[in-house]
Motif scaffolding. Structure first.
Motif, PDB file in Angstrom:
ATOM      1  N   GLY A   1      79.706  37.386 109.899  1.00 13.88           N
ATOM      2  CA  GLY A   1      81.074  37.897 109.774  1.00 13.88           C
ATOM      3  C   GLY A   1      81.384  38.034 108.290  1.00 13.88           C
ATOM      4  O   GLY A   1      80.716  37.408 107.471  1.00 13.88           O
ATOM      5  N   VAL A   2      82.359  38.876 107.955  1.00  8.68           N
ATOM      6  CA  VAL A   2      82.751  38.964 106.547  1.00  8.68           C
ATOM      7  C   VAL A   2      84.236  38.647 106.436  1.00  8.68           C
ATOM      8  O   VAL A   2      85.068  39.250 107.125  1.00  8.68           O
ATOM      9  CB  VAL A   2      82.471  40.365 105.944  1.00  8.68           C
ATOM     10  CG1 VAL A   2      82.826  40.374 104.457  1.00  8.68           C
ATOM     11  CG2 VAL A   2      81.009  40.756 106.127  1.00  8.68           C
ATOM     12  N   ARG A   3      84.551  37.673 105.585  1.00  7.98           N
ATOM     13  CA  ARG A   3      85.954  37.271 105.393  1.00  7.98           C
ATOM     14  C   ARG A   3      86.595  38.129 104.304  1.00  7.98           C
ATOM     15  O   ARG A   3      85.969  38.377 103.274  1.00  7.98           O
ATOM     16  CB  ARG A   3      86.049  35.825 104.933  1.00  7.98           C
ATOM     17  CG  ARG A   3      85.343  34.805 105.797  1.00  7.98           C
ATOM     18  CD  ARG A   3      85.314  33.501 105.033  1.00  7.98           C
ATOM     19  NE  ARG A   3      84.623  32.421 105.702  1.00  7.98           N
ATOM     20  CZ  ARG A   3      83.314  32.207 105.611  1.00  7.98           C
ATOM     21  NH1 ARG A   3      82.547  33.020 104.915  1.00  7.98           N
ATOM     22  NH2 ARG A   3      82.765  31.184 106.216  1.00  7.98           N
TER      23      ARG A   3
ATOM     24  N   ILE B   1      93.478  41.640 114.977  1.00  7.55           N
ATOM     25  CA  ILE B   1      94.429  40.817 115.739  1.00  7.55           C
ATOM     26  C   ILE B   1      95.780  40.711 115.039  1.00  7.55           C
ATOM     27  O   ILE B   1      96.820  40.623 115.706  1.00  7.55           O
ATOM     28  CB  ILE B   1      93.814  39.435 116.060  1.00  7.55           C
ATOM     29  CG1 ILE B   1      94.548  38.795 117.237  1.00  7.55           C
ATOM     30  CG2 ILE B   1      93.815  38.501 114.852  1.00  7.55           C
ATOM     31  CD1 ILE B   1      93.778  37.696 117.925  1.00  7.55           C
ATOM     32  N   VAL B   2      95.805  40.787 113.699  1.00  2.12           N
ATOM     33  CA  VAL B   2      97.087  40.661 112.984  1.00  2.12           C
ATOM     34  C   VAL B   2      97.935  41.923 113.188  1.00  2.12           C
ATOM     35  O   VAL B   2      99.129  41.846 113.500  1.00  2.12           O
ATOM     36  CB  VAL B   2      96.864  40.356 111.480  1.00  2.12           C
ATOM     37  CG1 VAL B   2      98.169  40.401 110.711  1.00  2.12           C
ATOM     38  CG2 VAL B   2      96.200  38.985 111.313  1.00  2.12           C
TER      39      VAL B   2
ATOM     40  N   ALA C   1      94.151  32.931 110.619  1.00  2.86           N
ATOM     41  CA  ALA C   1      95.070  34.009 111.001  1.00  2.86           C
ATOM     42  C   ALA C   1      94.874  34.470 112.446  1.00  2.86           C
ATOM     43  O   ALA C   1      95.817  34.960 113.064  1.00  2.86           O
ATOM     44  CB  ALA C   1      94.932  35.181 110.041  1.00  2.86           C
TER      45      ALA C   1
ATOM     46  N   THR D   1      88.178  40.094 113.314  1.00  5.54           N
ATOM     47  CA  THR D   1      88.597  39.564 114.614  1.00  5.54           C
ATOM     48  C   THR D   1      87.425  39.479 115.598  1.00  5.54           C
ATOM     49  O   THR D   1      87.385  38.583 116.442  1.00  5.54           O
ATOM     50  CB  THR D   1      89.735  40.450 115.180  1.00  5.54           C
ATOM     51  OG1 THR D   1      90.764  40.509 114.203  1.00  5.54           O
ATOM     52  CG2 THR D   1      90.280  39.923 116.480  1.00  5.54           C
TER      53      THR D   1
ATOM     54  N   SER E   1      84.526  32.712 114.491  1.00  3.68           N
ATOM     55  CA  SER E   1      83.958  31.579 115.235  1.00  3.68           C
ATOM     56  C   SER E   1      84.617  31.373 116.595  1.00  3.68           C
ATOM     57  O   SER E   1      84.140  30.552 117.389  1.00  3.68           O
ATOM     58  CB  SER E   1      84.121  30.281 114.434  1.00  3.68           C
ATOM     59  OG  SER E   1      83.466  30.360 113.205  1.00  3.68           O
TER      60      SER E   1
ATOM     61  N   ALA F   1      87.093  45.311 115.517  1.00  4.94           N
ATOM     62  CA  ALA F   1      85.708  45.603 115.145  1.00  4.94           C
ATOM     63  C   ALA F   1      85.229  44.803 113.929  1.00  4.94           C
ATOM     64  O   ALA F   1      84.026  44.719 113.703  1.00  4.94           O
ATOM     65  CB  ALA F   1      85.552  47.090 114.861  1.00  4.94           C
TER      66      ALA F   1
HETATM   67  C1  LIG Z   1      83.157  34.441 109.796  1.00  2.00           C
HETATM   68  C2  LIG Z   1      84.593  34.235 110.159  1.00  2.00           C
HETATM   69  C3  LIG Z   1      84.969  33.156 110.974  1.00  2.00           C
HETATM   70  C4  LIG Z   1      86.308  32.956 111.297  1.00  2.00           C
HETATM   71  N1  LIG Z   1      86.654  31.989 112.195  1.00  2.00           N
HETATM   72  C5  LIG Z   1      87.944  31.901 112.626  1.00  2.00           C
HETATM   73  C6  LIG Z   1      88.303  31.008 113.677  1.00  2.00           C
HETATM   74  O1  LIG Z   1      87.455  30.355 114.272  1.00  2.00           O
HETATM   75  N2  LIG Z   1      89.607  30.917 114.022  1.00  2.00           N
HETATM   76  C7  LIG Z   1      90.580  31.655 113.406  1.00  2.00           C
HETATM   77  O2  LIG Z   1      91.755  31.507 113.735  1.00  2.00           O
HETATM   78  N3  LIG Z   1      90.255  32.541 112.434  1.00  2.00           N
HETATM   79  C8  LIG Z   1      88.966  32.692 112.067  1.00  2.00           C
HETATM   80  N4  LIG Z   1      88.617  33.616 111.123  1.00  2.00           N
HETATM   81  C9  LIG Z   1      89.661  34.422 110.507  1.00  2.00           C
HETATM   82  C10 LIG Z   1      90.141  35.534 111.418  1.00  2.00           C
HETATM   83  O3  LIG Z   1      89.077  36.150 112.087  1.00  2.00           O
HETATM   84  C11 LIG Z   1      90.884  36.546 110.569  1.00  2.00           C
HETATM   85  O4  LIG Z   1      91.847  35.848 109.815  1.00  2.00           O
HETATM   86  C12 LIG Z   1      91.607  37.585 111.428  1.00  2.00           C
HETATM   87  O5  LIG Z   1      90.704  38.160 112.331  1.00  2.00           O
HETATM   88  C13 LIG Z   1      92.209  38.641 110.528  1.00  2.00           C
HETATM   89  O6  LIG Z   1      92.667  39.677 111.344  1.00  2.00           O
HETATM   90  P1  LIG Z   1      93.105  41.055 110.713  1.00  2.00           P
HETATM   91  O7  LIG Z   1      93.703  41.858 111.796  1.00  2.00           O
HETATM   92  O8  LIG Z   1      93.908  40.779 109.491  1.00  2.00           O
HETATM   93  O9  LIG Z   1      91.754  41.703 110.152  1.00  2.00           O
HETATM   94  P2  LIG Z   1      90.605  42.500 110.903  1.00  2.00           P
HETATM   95  O10 LIG Z   1      90.236  41.878 112.189  1.00  2.00           O
HETATM   96  O11 LIG Z   1      89.510  42.688 109.916  1.00  2.00           O
HETATM   97  O12 LIG Z   1      91.290  43.887 111.241  1.00  2.00           O
HETATM   98  C14 LIG Z   1      91.591  44.856 110.257  1.00  2.00           C
HETATM   99  C15 LIG Z   1      91.357  46.198 110.895  1.00  2.00           C
HETATM  100  O13 LIG Z   1      91.823  47.213 110.028  1.00  2.00           O
HETATM  101  C16 LIG Z   1      90.971  48.331 110.204  1.00  2.00           C
HETATM  102  N5  LIG Z   1      91.114  49.222 109.056  1.00  2.00           N
HETATM  103  C17 LIG Z   1      90.758  48.970 107.761  1.00  2.00           C
HETATM  104  N6  LIG Z   1      91.056  50.032 106.989  1.00  2.00           N
HETATM  105  C18 LIG Z   1      91.611  50.974 107.784  1.00  2.00           C
HETATM  106  C19 LIG Z   1      92.110  52.283 107.556  1.00  2.00           C
HETATM  107  N7  LIG Z   1      92.092  52.840 106.352  1.00  2.00           N
HETATM  108  N8  LIG Z   1      92.586  52.964 108.608  1.00  2.00           N
HETATM  109  C20 LIG Z   1      92.618  52.416 109.851  1.00  2.00           C
HETATM  110  N9  LIG Z   1      92.138  51.188 110.119  1.00  2.00           N
HETATM  111  C21 LIG Z   1      91.653  50.464 109.100  1.00  2.00           C
HETATM  112  C22 LIG Z   1      89.578  47.713 110.309  1.00  2.00           C
HETATM  113  O14 LIG Z   1      88.654  48.578 110.903  1.00  2.00           O
HETATM  114  C23 LIG Z   1      89.867  46.470 111.125  1.00  2.00           C
HETATM  115  O15 LIG Z   1      89.647  46.665 112.498  1.00  2.00           O
HETATM  116  C24 LIG Z   1      87.288  33.841 110.775  1.00  2.00           C
HETATM  117  C25 LIG Z   1      86.904  34.919 109.987  1.00  2.00           C
HETATM  118  C26 LIG Z   1      85.567  35.140 109.705  1.00  2.00           C
HETATM  119  C27 LIG Z   1      85.182  36.355 108.927  1.00  2.00           C
END
Ligand SMILES: Cc1cc2nc3c(=O)[nH]c(=O)nc-3n(C[C@H](O)[C@H](O)[C@H](O)COP(=O)(O)OP(=O)(O)OC[C@H]3O[C@@H](n4cnc5c(N)ncnc54)[C@H](O)[C@@H]3O)c2cc1C
Length: 478
Positions: free
Chosen positions: A385-387, A50-51, A419, A82, A86, A79
């Motif tokens: 989920g993994v943070r 989502i970021v 985030a 995001t 929760s 995948a």
């Molecule tokens: C258990 C849990 C509960 C949570 N609950 C909440 C909540 O209720 N409300 C809230 O606001 N936040 C919540 N969060 C936090 C929130 O989900 C995350 O902060 C947010 O999803 C982060 O988004 P992101 O895009 O940074 O990471 P991600 O969603 O992990 O996306 C990163 C992406 O990068 C891709 N990637 C990695 N390496 C590569 C590469 N080399 N090449 C191409 N692609 C790559 C991965 O496959 C992945 O899809 C929670 C998190 C967890 C784990």
């Protein structure tokens, strides 16, 4: 006579040499310009969570002439974090006033709710209670409400035991906070919509799944992003790789200054017959020593009620099973001195979390603090989920969002909860730094309508945080 002839010769030689130098420079610059015009994408975003998607969406909305690609290694967007969270739209009351989390959470929440309404994404602003069950928690509860007021969170109020039972009849507590602007949403749907809008903005924009970024080749005027399915030339890179973000930064030659330590969170869910015990969202008072909120009850958008997550050190960054193990990931964590410092500081807490991860009885006991009537047969194991939690070299869990800016790249190195709630506001911020750092407004580029935007601007100096660490303020917060 002799003197004039010689002078003439000297003049001719000088003129020719000067002309050659000028032509050389002109060729060099037109070559560079040609490369700049013929890159595959102006910006490549690594990571379709989502970021990354919100950042790309904000950039293409502000700069319709930009060609952008989001590269996602999995076969679908959202995948990892995001798609395994929760699903709570946080109010923003937990965060230290003035922090990046505080500044983006409430702003992002309001925009997210508007976005969901506009695009028909199911959500519900159902409100939540934070419940103190022990006298010792009352001070922290007061601190929380103070933070919430400082962060100007709408409608929050301190409530007593009776009001807790009015809102959540099965819940028991001695005092609490009612946050009516908290809600629930399906973040996967949000991510998919963002991906759709990025591609719809302009024909050349792409969200490419199944493309894992495995390297970067830096050239003078462009970067070749190497993936498992070929490469793309780009001017700028934005790293939003979540659980892999520190590795992607290193691939790009950037010292992240932090290490991603994965913390798995296991959930249970209420059986159908027990779902009535939770109307909306019930949270405990969090322990301020940790950036996690404690196991809570969450009604999901599909009507299910989840309980969790705990926070257990994981031996695999993208491992959702309790015994999942990756040698590379385990080595990366355990070879980091900061991780050992963190383990030593928090071994009691860590041990407790491990025991609870493997014991349904202990998990249930934590849940019963909030809903005493809950029985063993009313909960069953659910998802995990993994943070991606950034850890500093002194073993400090980095609480706030953390971003590093380089000459032609931006690296999001800590984007934990909230985030997802804050994603659209984080996207605004990334767009702001990209606009300044990459000189986007002045990028020579034809838009779809054929309109030309101004010429490229000189590259700026390297970002101030290039070598620092987050704890030492070496990067930027939002
Ligand atoms: C258990 C849990 C509960 C949570 N609950 C909440 C909540 O209720 N409300 C809230 O606001 N936040 C919540 N969060 C936090 C929130 O989900 C995350 O902060 C947010 O999803 C982060 O988004 P992101 O895009 O940074 O990471 P991600 O969603 O992990 O996306 C990163 C992406 O990068 C891709 N990637 C990695 N390496 C590569 C590469 N080399 N090449 C191409 N692609 C790559 C991965 O496959 C992945 O899809 C929670 C998190 C967890 C784990």
């Amino acid at each position: 006579m002799w003197g004039e002839e010689n002078l003439d010769r000297v003049r001719r030689i000088c003129h020719n040499r000067f002309a050659r130098v000028v032509t050389g420079w002109r060729n060099l610059f037109s070559g560079a310009n040609w490369i700049m015009q013929n890159v595959d994408f102006e910006i490549v975003v690594v990571g379709g969570g989502i970021v990354g998607l919100a950042s790309a969406y904000k950039i293409v909305s502000a700069h319709p002439g930009i060609r952008i690609a989001v590269l996602e290694k999995e076969e679908s967007v959202a995948a990892h974090q995001t798609g395994h969270n929760s699903g709570v739209i946080h109010s923003g009351l937990y965060y230290k006033p003035g922090s990046a989390k505080a500044r983006t959470c409430a702003k992002g929440r309001k925009e997210l709710v508007k976005f969901a309404a506009e695009h028909g994404i199911a959500h519900d602003i159902c409100g939540k209670i934070i419940v103190a069950t022990d006298e010792k928690e009352l001070v922290r509860l007061d601190e929380l409400i103070e933070k919430g007021r400082a962060n100007e969170i709408e409608g929050i109020e301190k409530i007593g035991a009776e009001r807790i039972e009015e809102i959540e009849p099965a819940c028991r507590g001695i005092a609490g906070i009612w946050a009516p602007c908290t809600g629930i949403i399906d973040f996967v749907q949000v991510a998919r919509k963002l991906a759709e809008l990025i591609e719809a903005q302009r024909g050349g924009n792409k969200v490419l799944t199944g493309h894992e970024v495995i390297g970067f080749e830096r050239h003078d005027f462009y970067t070749r992003v190497v993936t498992n399915r070929g490469g793309f030339n780009t001017k700028y890179v934005i790293n939003c790789a979540g659980l892999q973000c520190d590795r992607v930064a290193r691939l790009d030659g950037v010292k992240p200054g932090v290490r991603i330590i994965p913390f798995r969170g296991d959930y249970y869910e209420l059986t159908e017959s027990a779902r009535g015990k939770v109307k909306a969202l019930i949270y405990p008072v969090p322990d301020p020593a940790f950036p996690f909120l404690g196991v809570h009850f969450t009604r999901m958008i599909d009507g299910a009620v989840e309980c969790g997550p705990n926070a257990v050190f994981s031996f695999k960054r993208e491992g959702y099973g309790k015994t999942d193990f990756s040698l590379r990931d385990a080595w990366d964590s355990l070879a980091y001195w900061g991780a050992w410092k963190m383990f030593m500081k928090n071994w009691m807490y860590g041990l407790g979390e491990y025991r609870r991860a493997f014991s349904k009885k202990l998990f249930l006991r934590s849940l019963q603090r909030l809903i005493p009537s809950l029985q063993t047969d009313e909960i069953r194991p659910s998802k995990a989920g993994v943070r991606a939690q950034a850890l500093g070299p002194r073993g400090e869990l980095i609480d706030d969002f953390f971003i590093k800016t380089e000459r032609s790249s931006i690296h999001v190195l800590n984007a934990p909860s909230p985030a997802a709630t804050a994603s659209l506001a984080i996207g605004d911020y990334i767009n702001e730094i990209a606009t300044k750092q990459f000189g986007l407004k002045e990028t020579a580029q034809k838009t779809d309508s054929g309109k030309t935007i101004k010429k490229p601007k000189k590259r700026k100096r390297r970002g101030k945080g290039a070598e620092g660490d987050a704890g030492a303020g070496g990067g930027q917060d939002l």
